[in-house]
Design a protein around this motif. Structure first.
Motif, PDB file in Angstrom:
ATOM      1  N   LEU A 179      47.793  37.068  39.905  1.00  0.00           N
ATOM      2  CA  LEU A 179      48.084  35.716  40.376  1.00  0.00           C
ATOM      3  C   LEU A 179      47.619  35.551  41.813  1.00  0.00           C
ATOM      4  CD1 LEU A 179      49.490  32.965  39.860  1.00  0.00           C
ATOM      5  CD2 LEU A 179      51.576  33.972  40.785  1.00  0.00           C
ATOM      6  N   GLY A 180      47.920  36.556  42.656  1.00  0.00           N
ATOM      7  CA  GLY A 180      47.586  36.445  44.072  1.00  0.00           C
ATOM      8  C   GLY A 180      46.097  36.530  44.336  1.00  0.00           C
ATOM      9  N   ILE A 181      45.369  37.324  43.508  1.00  0.00           N
ATOM     10  CA  ILE A 181      43.938  37.487  43.749  1.00  0.00           C
ATOM     11  C   ILE A 181      43.126  36.422  43.026  1.00  0.00           C
ATOM     12  CG2 ILE A 181      41.948  39.001  43.367  1.00  0.00           C
ATOM     13  CD1 ILE A 181      43.749  41.345  43.711  1.00  0.00           C
ATOM     14  N   GLY A 182      43.380  36.269  41.735  1.00  0.00           N
ATOM     15  CA  GLY A 182      42.453  35.495  40.936  1.00  0.00           C
ATOM     16  C   GLY A 182      42.709  34.013  40.871  1.00  0.00           C
ATOM     17  N   ILE A 183      43.974  33.600  40.866  1.00  0.00           N
ATOM     18  CA  ILE A 183      44.264  32.199  40.572  1.00  0.00           C
ATOM     19  C   ILE A 183      44.791  31.471  41.795  1.00  0.00           C
ATOM     20  CG2 ILE A 183      45.623  30.660  39.105  1.00  0.00           C
ATOM     21  CD1 ILE A 183      45.628  32.891  36.998  1.00  0.00           C
ATOM     22  N   ALA A 184      45.808  32.015  42.429  1.00  0.00           N
ATOM     23  CA  ALA A 184      46.484  31.291  43.495  1.00  0.00           C
ATOM     24  C   ALA A 184      46.051  31.777  44.862  1.00  0.00           C
ATOM     25  CB  ALA A 184      48.003  31.437  43.343  1.00  0.00           C
ATOM     26  N   ILE A 185      45.656  30.915  45.661  1.00  0.00           N
ATOM     27  CA  ILE A 185      45.555  31.043  47.114  1.00  0.00           C
ATOM     28  C   ILE A 185      44.385  31.878  47.614  1.00  0.00           C
ATOM     29  CG2 ILE A 185      46.918  31.216  49.194  1.00  0.00           C
ATOM     30  CD1 ILE A 185      49.413  31.402  47.461  1.00  0.00           C
ATOM     31  N   MET A 186      44.505  33.206  47.677  1.00  0.00           N
ATOM     32  CA  MET A 186      43.553  33.978  48.484  1.00  0.00           C
ATOM     33  C   MET A 186      42.130  33.841  47.989  1.00  0.00           C
ATOM     34  SD  MET A 186      43.610  37.952  49.714  1.00  0.00           S
ATOM     35  CE  MET A 186      43.000  38.628  48.187  1.00  0.00           C
TER      36      MET A 186
ATOM     37  N   LEU B 154      38.548  37.767  41.832  1.00  0.00           N
ATOM     38  CA  LEU B 154      38.599  37.240  43.194  1.00  0.00           C
ATOM     39  C   LEU B 154      37.340  36.439  43.506  1.00  0.00           C
ATOM     40  CD1 LEU B 154      39.633  37.139  46.159  1.00  0.00           C
ATOM     41  CD2 LEU B 154      38.489  39.334  46.505  1.00  0.00           C
ATOM     42  N   ILE B 155      36.176  36.996  43.181  1.00  0.00           N
ATOM     43  CA  ILE B 155      34.922  36.331  43.478  1.00  0.00           C
ATOM     44  C   ILE B 155      34.727  35.099  42.607  1.00  0.00           C
ATOM     45  CG2 ILE B 155      32.432  36.628  43.657  1.00  0.00           C
ATOM     46  CD1 ILE B 155      34.033  38.350  45.591  1.00  0.00           C
ATOM     47  N   VAL B 156      34.989  35.234  41.306  1.00  0.00           N
ATOM     48  CA  VAL B 156      34.760  34.128  40.374  1.00  0.00           C
ATOM     49  C   VAL B 156      35.619  32.918  40.729  1.00  0.00           C
ATOM     50  CG1 VAL B 156      35.078  33.373  37.993  1.00  0.00           C
ATOM     51  CG2 VAL B 156      33.965  35.560  38.473  1.00  0.00           C
ATOM     52  N   PHE B 157      36.901  33.139  40.989  1.00  0.00           N
ATOM     53  CA  PHE B 157      37.786  32.016  41.264  1.00  0.00           C
ATOM     54  C   PHE B 157      37.579  31.435  42.659  1.00  0.00           C
ATOM     55  CE2 PHE B 157      40.149  33.742  37.643  1.00  0.00           C
ATOM     56  CZ  PHE B 157      40.445  32.566  36.975  1.00  0.00           C
ATOM     57  N   SER B 158      36.842  32.139  43.502  1.00  0.00           N
ATOM     58  CA  SER B 158      36.553  31.586  44.832  1.00  0.00           C
ATOM     59  C   SER B 158      35.378  30.621  44.805  1.00  0.00           C
ATOM     60  CB  SER B 158      36.240  32.723  45.815  1.00  0.00           C
ATOM     61  OG  SER B 158      34.956  33.244  45.573  1.00  0.00           O
TER      62      SER B 158
ATOM     63  N   VAL C  95      29.004  34.995  41.517  1.00  0.00           N
ATOM     64  CA  VAL C  95      29.678  35.061  40.220  1.00  0.00           C
ATOM     65  C   VAL C  95      29.002  36.064  39.294  1.00  0.00           C
ATOM     66  CG1 VAL C  95      30.198  33.761  38.132  1.00  0.00           C
ATOM     67  CG2 VAL C  95      30.575  32.718  40.351  1.00  0.00           C
ATOM     68  N   VAL C  96      27.678  36.015  39.241  1.00  0.00           N
ATOM     69  CA  VAL C  96      26.949  36.886  38.308  1.00  0.00           C
ATOM     70  C   VAL C  96      27.237  38.354  38.608  1.00  0.00           C
ATOM     71  CG1 VAL C  96      24.654  37.657  37.618  1.00  0.00           C
ATOM     72  CG2 VAL C  96      25.136  35.210  37.820  1.00  0.00           C
ATOM     73  N   ILE C  97      27.133  38.736  39.880  1.00  0.00           N
ATOM     74  CA  ILE C  97      27.360  40.139  40.223  1.00  0.00           C
ATOM     75  C   ILE C  97      28.837  40.503  40.115  1.00  0.00           C
ATOM     76  CG2 ILE C  97      27.156  41.861  42.061  1.00  0.00           C
ATOM     77  CD1 ILE C  97      24.554  41.186  40.670  1.00  0.00           C
ATOM     78  N   ALA C  98      29.720  39.527  40.405  1.00  0.00           N
ATOM     79  CA  ALA C  98      31.148  39.806  40.235  1.00  0.00           C
ATOM     80  C   ALA C  98      31.472  40.164  38.793  1.00  0.00           C
ATOM     81  CB  ALA C  98      31.970  38.598  40.675  1.00  0.00           C
ATOM     82  N   VAL C  99      30.760  39.529  37.864  1.00  0.00           N
ATOM     83  CA  VAL C  99      31.010  39.773  36.438  1.00  0.00           C
ATOM     84  C   VAL C  99      30.297  41.032  35.952  1.00  0.00           C
ATOM     85  CG1 VAL C  99      30.667  38.857  34.113  1.00  0.00           C
ATOM     86  CG2 VAL C  99      31.414  37.339  35.963  1.00  0.00           C
ATOM     87  N   ILE C 100      29.044  41.217  36.363  1.00  0.00           N
ATOM     88  CA  ILE C 100      28.249  42.323  35.799  1.00  0.00           C
ATOM     89  C   ILE C 100      28.105  43.511  36.748  1.00  0.00           C
ATOM     90  CG2 ILE C 100      26.922  40.624  34.487  1.00  0.00           C
ATOM     91  CD1 ILE C 100      24.523  41.326  36.315  1.00  0.00           C
ATOM     92  N   GLY C 101      28.581  43.370  38.009  1.00  0.00           N
ATOM     93  CA  GLY C 101      28.358  44.413  39.004  1.00  0.00           C
ATOM     94  C   GLY C 101      28.917  45.765  38.594  1.00  0.00           C
ATOM     95  N   ALA C 102      30.217  45.797  38.278  1.00  0.00           N
ATOM     96  CA  ALA C 102      30.848  47.063  37.893  1.00  0.00           C
ATOM     97  C   ALA C 102      30.245  47.637  36.606  1.00  0.00           C
ATOM     98  CB  ALA C 102      32.362  46.872  37.759  1.00  0.00           C
ATOM     99  N   PRO C 103      30.055  46.830  35.533  1.00  0.00           N
ATOM    100  CA  PRO C 103      29.390  47.376  34.340  1.00  0.00           C
ATOM    101  C   PRO C 103      27.964  47.844  34.609  1.00  0.00           C
ATOM    102  CG  PRO C 103      30.534  45.332  33.810  1.00  0.00           C
ATOM    103  CD  PRO C 103      30.567  45.470  35.305  1.00  0.00           C
ATOM    104  N   LEU C 104      27.253  47.151  35.513  1.00  0.00           N
ATOM    105  CA  LEU C 104      25.888  47.551  35.830  1.00  0.00           C
ATOM    106  C   LEU C 104      25.857  48.931  36.474  1.00  0.00           C
ATOM    107  CD1 LEU C 104      22.874  46.781  36.015  1.00  0.00           C
ATOM    108  CD2 LEU C 104      23.373  45.768  38.265  1.00  0.00           C
ATOM    109  N   ILE C 105      26.768  49.162  37.435  1.00  0.00           N
ATOM    110  CA  ILE C 105      26.831  50.476  38.080  1.00  0.00           C
ATOM    111  C   ILE C 105      27.235  51.545  37.066  1.00  0.00           C
ATOM    112  CG2 ILE C 105      28.107  51.853  39.765  1.00  0.00           C
ATOM    113  CD1 ILE C 105      28.068  49.501  41.640  1.00  0.00           C
TER     114      ILE C 105
END
Length: 424
Positions: free
Chosen positions: A317-324, A267-271, A156-166
């Motif tokens: 919807l498909g990535i973050g909330i529902a299913i995958m 995707l990462i956070v909701f998983s 979760v931490v890297i999913a949130v800060i990964g892109a801003p960190l790079i």
């Protein structure tokens, strides 16, 4: 031998909570690396002038070698303490990841990348074996779930800060930021973790490593469980789904880096909650039915993701909330917990070693297959076909789960285990 281990335990009390805490932090950093890598891969595609197929092959090669190394822990845990294996591995893991920052070409990037993957290999088989030894059967599910949850925190931490960190320090700076903490935690494990040594004594008393593997291979339920893991590797969350989702969003749909980074984070956070929810439900209703349900839901998720096309609302919807995002990350933890219930202490380390060798070694061949598909058909046609293959892999894994005699085996093993007292 047993008297010697007992004397060591008395001199240096076992503290399961301390072991679990340090292993969970190390696991968080391990997952952080897995989530950060696809973002770094996207950055070096342009800098080093390599293709998606090359990135896929590097990812698969690192996973394959790490998987092969995991097989060696069946024998190494008989002669080297788990504490040392985890500590030395963590130093290689963090050092290799930080050393990526020094790369001047794709080759000089690939070498420390692979070294880092190999260094992280003790985390799952050796770490789970240590926790299974220190916690009694009625608390073992909690311990393994907490270990997995620790990894999810890093996710979760890297999913949130990964892109801003790079964006802030570049992919080289991000490699150092993720690598250094792994080295610090590795030294903490070497200094503060202690072991009972009872599993090591049981393994030695039961015969050779070859005999242990013979017992495993003759075990019908373990064979089906291993097959399930290999098949499920085609749609496994970290290292497979997260890599190809990001490539599909940026290279096929043409979504800008900022939006793709947010979707990747979603995707990462909701998983993250799903393994904990499924783990709790499996304690109550049985692991096998929940594993089958997860595979079925994951297969549906891959199809929904493709059907969303380039529509941003449907993609969210498909990535973050529902299913995958929910289902594709929940299968592996439950298989690990199921293995812990099926395998007795005398073959526990060997069982975990073979499991993770197949799951992340042989299972990584799925990424090779996907790389070949992309190389043949190109990004536009190849990447959607990859997600169809992921759905097929999950369906096959669900079918392979059905013959496993799960709950009766776990009850039988628990009845014969003598729990060691926990000192915390």
């Amino acid at each position: 031998m047993l008297l010697h281990h007992s004397a060591v335990a008395l001199e240096q009390p076992i503290r399961p909570t301390r072991s679990l805490g340090l292993l969970s932090v190390a696991h968080a950093i391990n997952h952080a690396q897995a989530v950060m890598l696809p973002l770094i891969f996207v950055a070096i595609i342009a800098e080093f002038g390599v293709g998606v197929d090359t990135i896929a092959f590097l990812s698969a090669f690192g996973a394959f070698l790490a998987g092969l190394v995991q097989l060696s822990y069946a024998g190494l845990t008989r002669v080297v303490s788990r504490r040392r294996l985890l500590g030395i591995g963590g130093i290689l893991f963090g050092g290799g990841f930080a050393a990526q920052a020094l790369a001047t070409s794709f080759a000089t990037f690939a070498v420390p990348n692979v070294v880092s993957r190999i260094g992280g290999s003790p985390q799952h088989p050796v770490g789970n074996g240590l926790l299974a030894e220190q916690y009694p059967p009625d608390r073992r599910g909690f311990a393994i779930s907490a270990h997995i949850a620790g990894g999810n925190v890093g996710t979760v931490v890297i999913a949130v800060i990964g892109a801003p960190l790079i964006a802030a320090v570049g992919w080289r700076g991000a490699s150092i930021v993720v690598g250094i903490p792994a080295i610090i935690v590795a030294f903490a494990i070497l200094l503060f973790v202690r072991e009972l040594g009872t599993d090591r004594a049981a393994a030695r008393a039961s015969g050779t490593v070859r005999a242990a593997f013979g017992r495993i291979l003759r075990d019908r339920d373990l064979r089906w469980l291993y097959l399930t893991s290999v098949l499920g590797g085609g749609g496994r969350g970290l290292g497979v789904v997260n890599l190809f989702v990001l490539l599909y969003l940026t290279l096929v749909l043409g979504i800008d880096q900022a939006t793709a980074g947010l979707m990747y984070g979603a995707l990462i956070v909701f998983s993250v909650p799903m393994p904990l929810i499924v783990g709790s439900l499996s304690d109550r209703y049985g692991r096998k039915p929940l594993i089958v349900l997860v595979y079925a839901g994951g297969a549906v998720g891959f199809i929904v993701f493709l059907l969303a096309g380039s529509s941003l609302p449907l993609l969210w919807l498909g990535i973050g909330i529902a299913i995958m995002g929910l289902f594709s990350f929940a299968e592996s933890p439950q298989l690990q917990a199921l293995l812990g219930g099926i395998a007795p202490p005398s073959i526990r380390d060997a069982s975990y070693a073979l499991y993770f060798t197949l799951a992340f070694g042989v299972g990584s061949l799925w990424v090779v297959i996907y790389g070949i598909v992309i190389d043949i058909y190109g990004n536009a046609a190849g990447l959607p076909l990859v997600f169809l293959l992921m759905a097929v892999s999950f369906v096959l894994a669900a079918l392979a789960t059905l013959p496993i005699h799960a709950e009766e085996r776990a009850r039988s093993n628990a009845a014969f285990e003598t729990a060691e007292p926990t000192a915390d």
